[in-house]
Design a protein around this motif. Structure first.
Motif, PDB file in Angstrom:
ATOM      1  N   UNK A   1       0.829  -1.210   0.000  1.00 24.09           N
ATOM      2  CA  UNK A   1       0.000   0.000   0.000  1.00 24.09           C
ATOM      3  C   UNK A   1       0.860   1.256   0.000  1.00 24.09           C
ATOM      4  N   UNK A   2       2.045   1.184   0.595  1.00 22.55           N
ATOM      5  CA  UNK A   2       2.927   2.343   0.669  1.00 22.55           C
ATOM      6  C   UNK A   2       3.984   2.342  -0.427  1.00 22.55           C
ATOM      7  N   UNK A   3       3.819   1.501  -1.422  1.00 22.78           N
ATOM      8  CA  UNK A   3       4.801   1.413  -2.518  1.00 22.78           C
ATOM      9  C   UNK A   3       6.183   1.080  -1.971  1.00 22.78           C
TER      10      UNK A   3
ATOM     11  N   UNK B   1      -3.175  -0.455  14.335  1.00 25.20           N
ATOM     12  CA  UNK B   1      -4.001  -0.215  13.155  1.00 25.20           C
ATOM     13  C   UNK B   1      -3.160   0.540  12.135  1.00 25.20           C
ATOM     14  N   UNK B   2      -3.098   0.028  10.917  1.00 24.75           N
ATOM     15  CA  UNK B   2      -2.384   0.697   9.832  1.00 24.75           C
ATOM     16  C   UNK B   2      -3.407   1.248   8.843  1.00 24.75           C
ATOM     17  N   UNK B   3      -3.213   2.477   8.427  1.00 23.99           N
ATOM     18  CA  UNK B   3      -4.192   3.102   7.529  1.00 23.99           C
ATOM     19  C   UNK B   3      -3.518   4.075   6.574  1.00 23.99           C
TER      20      UNK B   3
ATOM     21  N   UNK C   1      -1.194   9.910   2.646  1.00 26.25           N
ATOM     22  CA  UNK C   1      -0.403  10.003   3.867  1.00 26.25           C
ATOM     23  C   UNK C   1      -0.592   8.725   4.673  1.00 26.25           C
ATOM     24  N   UNK C   2       0.466   8.286   5.332  1.00 19.68           N
ATOM     25  CA  UNK C   2       0.455   7.021   6.056  1.00 19.68           C
ATOM     26  C   UNK C   2       0.199   7.238   7.539  1.00 19.68           C
TER      27      UNK C   2
END
Length: 258
Positions: A130-132, A196-198, A209-210
């Motif tokens: 998801x974050x490349x 939790x990761x979003x 934004x992470x």
């Protein structure tokens, strides 16, 4: 019977072209924003938007010159020049806001409610995809202290509820804010902390934004820490701190209504 000839003053060319240029600037700016939103966000992708603002500035300057010429020569076109001037100022307002933030806020792009032990971002395959494959780097103690001075209200969220319940509240708050929840782990295990990761996306330009959220049990309840980091640039214009504040308000609302 004699006809009376009435000679009208000519229209100021500067006024005419300032209005044309102002509307052209609006069209170019809107098109540039749409193209940027449709592609992969990058700093290089902002170049057309910056170029559009060059046209906006030119329209503003031309409208001012039109006012001067009309005052000196008595030509017509005040309405055109005023329309161009007002439209250019309206289009320049966002750029002025960005400039104000750049001057008044420190150059930070990673904000955490815990400046001594910030939550770590997950390195799982789901999160990395998801974050490349990007993992937000650690932030120096100096920048964390600068964050505390700039955003003194960005503090941990302490709740008088068990960690399991705090985790559910935090996850619900993230979803209510429109964030994409990538993965989550309930409190427990060796560390006792939940995670939790979003990913959050800005409304206009769709910057990604992470976000990572940590939920820890306490003797008197639980503690939620959140970290928000921008992927692009070295200055977030206060967006991450504002995001954390909005999340804290959402958590408070959910606690009050449960």
């Amino acid at each position: 019977m004699h006809r009376r000839l009435v000679f009208e003053e000519p229209v100021s060319r500067a006024a005419l072209w300032s209005r044309r240029l102002a509307w052209f600037s609006l069209a170019v700016l809107l098109l540039s924003v749409l193209v940027f939103r449709a592609g992969e966000p990058s700093l290089q992708g902002l170049a057309p938007i910056a170029g559009a603002y060059g046209f906006v500035l030119l329209a503003l300057i031309l409208s001012v010159l039109a006012f001067i010429r009309i005052w000196q020569s008595g030509h017509r076109g005040v309405g055109m020049a005023a329309q161009a001037f007002a439209l250019a100022l309206l289009l320049l307002a966002p750029a002025g806001y960005v400039g104000f933030k750049l001057v008044t806020l420190p150059a930070l792009n990673d904000i955490s409610t815990d400046i001594d032990d910030p939550p770590a971002f997950s390195r799982s395959r789901v999160a990395l995809d998801a974050r490349k494959s990007r993992v937000p780097p650690d932030v120096s103690p100096e920048l964390r202290r600068a964050q505390r001075q700039a955003y003194p209200k960005t503090l941990p969220i302490v709740l008088e509820v068990p960690a399991e319940m705090a985790f559910d509240i935090a996850r619900r708050a993230a979803l209510n804010r429109g964030w994409q929840v990538l993965e989550s782990a309930r409190p427990g295990g060796r560390s006792g902390a939940g995670r939790i990761e979003a990913v959050a996306r800005t409304r206009l330009l769709r910057f990604s934004d992470d976000i990572t959220i940590r939920v820890r049990p306490r003797a008197d309840g639980s503690r939620i820490d959140i970290r928000s980091a921008s992927r692009l640039g070295t200055h977030d214009l206060g967006a991450n701190a504002a995001r954390i504040a909005a999340f804290a308000e959402e958590v408070e609302l959910l606690v009050e209504t449960r």
